[in-house]
Structures are given as structure tokens and as C-alpha cells.
Design a protein around this motif. Structure first.
Motif, PDB file in Angstrom:
ATOM      1  N   ARG A 136     -19.429  -3.635   4.784  1.00 55.65           N
ATOM      2  CA  ARG A 136     -19.276  -4.000   3.374  1.00 55.65           C
ATOM      3  C   ARG A 136     -19.517  -5.492   3.241  1.00 55.65           C
ATOM      4  N   THR A 137     -20.252  -5.853   2.215  1.00 53.78           N
ATOM      5  CA  THR A 137     -20.421  -7.266   1.895  1.00 53.78           C
ATOM      6  C   THR A 137     -19.433  -7.587   0.782  1.00 53.78           C
ATOM      7  N   ALA A 138     -18.482  -8.460   1.097  1.00 60.40           N
ATOM      8  CA  ALA A 138     -17.448  -8.840   0.132  1.00 60.40           C
ATOM      9  C   ALA A 138     -18.066  -9.680  -0.985  1.00 60.40           C
ATOM     10  N   PRO A 139     -17.384  -9.778  -2.108  1.00 58.48           N
ATOM     11  CA  PRO A 139     -17.905 -10.588  -3.219  1.00 58.48           C
ATOM     12  C   PRO A 139     -18.208 -12.036  -2.838  1.00 58.48           C
ATOM     13  N   ASN A 140     -17.487 -12.591  -1.857  1.00 62.80           N
ATOM     14  CA  ASN A 140     -17.747 -13.978  -1.446  1.00 62.80           C
ATOM     15  C   ASN A 140     -18.890 -14.080  -0.432  1.00 62.80           C
ATOM     16  N   GLY A 141     -19.543 -12.933  -0.106  1.00 63.50           N
ATOM     17  CA  GLY A 141     -20.695 -12.939   0.784  1.00 63.50           C
ATOM     18  C   GLY A 141     -20.398 -12.657   2.240  1.00 63.50           C
ATOM     19  N   THR A 142     -19.128 -12.581   2.623  1.00 65.69           N
ATOM     20  CA  THR A 142     -18.813 -12.280   4.021  1.00 65.69           C
ATOM     21  C   THR A 142     -19.046 -10.800   4.299  1.00 65.69           C
ATOM     22  N   VAL A 143     -19.520 -10.520   5.499  1.00 68.31           N
ATOM     23  CA  VAL A 143     -19.799  -9.151   5.917  1.00 68.31           C
ATOM     24  C   VAL A 143     -18.619  -8.637   6.735  1.00 68.31           C
ATOM     25  N   ALA A 147     -15.139   8.164   3.988  1.00 67.03           N
ATOM     26  CA  ALA A 147     -14.495   7.832   2.712  1.00 67.03           C
ATOM     27  C   ALA A 147     -13.198   8.628   2.535  1.00 67.03           C
ATOM     28  N   ASP A 148     -13.224   9.918   2.885  1.00 64.64           N
ATOM     29  CA  ASP A 148     -12.012  10.733   2.780  1.00 64.64           C
ATOM     30  C   ASP A 148     -10.917  10.212   3.707  1.00 64.64           C
ATOM     31  N   HIS A 149     -11.299   9.825   4.907  1.00 69.75           N
ATOM     32  CA  HIS A 149     -10.324   9.349   5.900  1.00 69.75           C
ATOM     33  C   HIS A 149      -9.725   7.995   5.512  1.00 69.75           C
ATOM     34  N   ARG A 150     -10.547   7.129   4.975  1.00 71.12           N
ATOM     35  CA  ARG A 150     -10.084   5.759   4.701  1.00 71.12           C
ATOM     36  C   ARG A 150      -9.450   5.601   3.326  1.00 71.12           C
ATOM     37  N   GLY A 151      -9.492   6.628   2.517  1.00 69.40           N
ATOM     38  CA  GLY A 151      -8.769   6.648   1.255  1.00 69.40           C
ATOM     39  C   GLY A 151      -8.978   5.483   0.315  1.00 69.40           C
ATOM     40  N   GLY A 152     -10.200   5.151   0.006  1.00 75.06           N
ATOM     41  CA  GLY A 152     -10.437   4.140  -1.010  1.00 75.06           C
ATOM     42  C   GLY A 152     -10.952   2.810  -0.513  1.00 75.06           C
ATOM     43  N   GLU A 153     -11.040   2.619   0.786  1.00 74.95           N
ATOM     44  CA  GLU A 153     -11.590   1.364   1.322  1.00 74.95           C
ATOM     45  C   GLU A 153     -13.101   1.351   1.058  1.00 74.95           C
ATOM     46  N   PRO A 154     -13.592   0.416   0.254  1.00 73.44           N
ATOM     47  CA  PRO A 154     -15.008   0.442  -0.126  1.00 73.44           C
ATOM     48  C   PRO A 154     -15.947   0.040   1.026  1.00 73.44           C
ATOM     49  N   PHE A 155     -17.135   0.616   1.012  1.00 77.19           N
ATOM     50  CA  PHE A 155     -18.195   0.244   1.951  1.00 77.19           C
ATOM     51  C   PHE A 155     -19.540   0.578   1.329  1.00 77.19           C
TER      52      PHE A 155
END
Length: 172
Positions: A44-51, A119-127
Motif C-alpha cells: 500500500r502506498t500511504a497518502p504521504n507517499g511511503t510504501v 482482505a477477508d483475513h485482514r478485516g479492513g486493512e487497505p492495500f
């Protein structure tokens, strides 16, 4: 096979085979000669640009645990991921480049299975990207360990697939 099936078999197979393949293996099984552990990690690339890259999640382990103590496991639980990988190998080979429409569909199918399960396993953690790792361990012939003769086994093979972009997951 009737005349219509013969004439349109290419188009029919492009839609039917990835998901609804039928065969007679129930009556004449073809046992696996390898064990495969398929794992996935996300990026996931965070809004601040960190991967941000996650740790590996064992997709095969989830399937195996769902089957292990279930006297009537579903056909889907037993075969969906395994057959998706087998189809991937048949249509894309070793370079991960689809050469046909079916190859593109199979690649998307495998990617979607992995992304949905993570996605099902991580319950909402975006990627927004996913990568698969497939560890292939050969299975020795029956009785190989106890017959006193040395058995030369092929080496364990670890294959990393490329990062695939996915539709946003974890934004439920």
C-alpha cells in the motif's frame, strides 16, 4: 459434443473453464506429486507517499485447516486455489506473461482469489497491490523413507510472482 459446442468451443471455454471446469477425477484421481504452499503479501502506498509491505499470509494453510477436521469439506475449499494455480501454470508458464485471453482471465482469477482472501483475513486493512509466493515441495514415492535406499528428491522451488494492482480492498 454437438455441432454448436464444437463451433463455439473456444468462446465457451474462455468463460466456463476458469471457474466451472469439470473432469472425472472424482472417480480416477490423479494424486499430486508436490505440495504447494501459496502465500500472499500486500503493498500500500500511504497518502504521504511511503510504501508499506505486509508480511506473508499463508493462503494454502487456511485451506488446509478448513479441510483437516471437517468430515465433509466443500469441493471449493479443497480445490479453488490449487486449481487456479494449476491453470496459471498451464496458461502462463514460467515468465508470468499471458499469451491468450484465457491466460489473462486465469491471471485475474488467481489474483482475485488471493486479494479477496487477504482482505477477508485482514478485516479492513487497505492495500492496492498483491504478490504471491509459491513454495513447491516434491512428495517422495510411497515407502521411500523406510526402504533403506537413498532417494534423490528434486529441490524445493520458491517462485515469486510479480506485484499485481488490485481494486481497492479494505475500504468497507
Amino acid at each position: 459434443m454437438n455441432a454448436i459446442s464444437q463451433q463455439y468451443s473456444k468462446q465457451i471455454n474462455a468463460w466456463v473453464l476458469p471457474v466451472f471446469e469439470q473432469n472425472w477425477r472424482l472417480f480416477a484421481p490423479d494424486p499430486e506429486s508436490v505440495n504447494r504452499q501459496i502465500s500472499a503479501r500486500t503493498m500500500r502506498t500511504a497518502p504521504n507517499g511511503t510504501v508499506q509491505v505486509s508480511g506473508w499470509f499463508d493462503l494454502s494453510g487456511v485451506d488446509n485447516s478448513a479441510i483437516e477436521h471437517n468430515p465433509f469439506p466443500s469441493h471449493t475449499t479443497q480445490n479453488m486455489l490449487r486449481r487456479a494455480w494449476s491453470s496459471y501454470l498451464e496458461t502462463l508458464g514460467g515468465d508470468d506473461q499471458p499469451r491468450s485471453e484465457r491466460g489473462v482471465v486465469i491471471q485475474q482469477y488467481l489474483r482475485n482469489i488471493a486479494a479477496d482472501r487477504v482482505a477477508d483475513h485482514r478485516g479492513g486493512e487497505p492495500f492496492d497491490s498483491i504478490q504471491l509466493r509459491v513454495v513447491t515441495v516434491p512428495v517422495g514415492p510411497p515407502g521411500a523413507a523406510g526402504n533403506g535406499r537413498p532417494v534423490t528428491m528434486p529441490p524445493v522451488d520458491t517462485r515469486y510472482l510479480p506485484w499485481w494492482k488490485v481494486a481497492p480492498h479494505g475500504t468497507r
